[in-house]
Enzyme design. Sequence first.
Site, PDB file in Angstrom:
ATOM      1  N   GLN A   1      -6.947   6.092  -4.487  1.00 14.71           N
ATOM      2  CA  GLN A   1      -6.434   7.184  -4.478  1.00 14.71           C
ATOM      3  C   GLN A   1      -7.218   8.140  -4.616  1.00 14.71           C
ATOM      4  O   GLN A   1      -8.157   8.738  -5.449  1.00 14.71           O
ATOM      5  CB  GLN A   1      -5.252   7.928  -5.862  1.00 14.71           C
TER       6      GLN A   1
ATOM      7  N   ASP B   1      -0.598   5.089   1.416  1.00  8.35           N
ATOM      8  CA  ASP B   1      -0.348   5.911   1.921  1.00  8.35           C
ATOM      9  C   ASP B   1      -0.104   4.880   3.567  1.00  8.35           C
ATOM     10  O   ASP B   1      -1.223   4.272   3.124  1.00  8.35           O
ATOM     11  CB  ASP B   1      -1.210   6.459   1.920  1.00  8.35           C
TER      12      ASP B   1
ATOM     13  N   LYS C   1      -9.648  -1.317  -2.675  1.00 10.28           N
ATOM     14  CA  LYS C   1      -9.306  -1.979  -1.972  1.00 10.28           C
ATOM     15  C   LYS C   1     -10.450  -1.860  -0.736  1.00 10.28           C
ATOM     16  O   LYS C   1     -11.023  -1.028  -1.114  1.00 10.28           O
ATOM     17  CB  LYS C   1      -7.786  -1.376  -0.814  1.00 10.28           C
TER      18      LYS C   1
ATOM     19  N   ASP D   1       0.712  -0.870   0.090  1.00 11.82           N
ATOM     20  CA  ASP D   1      -0.376  -0.311  -0.121  1.00 11.82           C
ATOM     21  C   ASP D   1       0.860   1.293   0.029  1.00 11.82           C
ATOM     22  O   ASP D   1       2.202   1.182   0.094  1.00 11.82           O
ATOM     23  CB  ASP D   1      -0.950  -0.289   1.211  1.00 11.82           C
TER      24      ASP D   1
END
Length: 177
Positions: free
Chosen positions: A56, A10, A105, A8
């Site tokens: 995002q 962030d 996700k 991942d």
Amino acid sequence: MKKAVFLDRDGVINEVLSSRVKFVNKPSQFYLLEGVGEAISLLNLAHIPTFIVTNQGGVGLGFMKESALHNVHKKMIAELAKYGAHIEDIAYCPHKPTAGCVCRKPEAQMLIDLASAHNIDLSGSIMVGDREPDIEAGKKAGCKTVLIGDESDNFAQANIVFPHLLAAVPWILEELH
């Protein structure tokens, strides 16, 4: 087929919800987390393909344009290169969090697409994330999972928990070799 690591972005690669930045919507808001460059470099040295899979939703919500996201990723690649580290490929979901798309996700489509494109064995691979949707996506794809955080955050029951990516690397290397 090869084994790989899916990361991942962030919260695993870069700061988010920190004192310096809330969300990363432009390159100037991208701060590599401590130890990440070294961690990815170690994975690279072990010849383990390393990918980014990231939601995002800021694109779909209008907080950033897709071109700005590409610029953020260019900065990430440049920052990692300072450590001799590189990413094989990046998959992202630009849709709104409520869009119900198959790529966001906790769905596994980003991992499945990358695995197909790069001849990756998902059942032998590892998904690393800092939130429940990351772990759920990894499980749905058939990967082992690593949660970056602490045990109290492990609601999705990741295979193992580490405080940061660099701490997870020895376990990842052992699992993938």
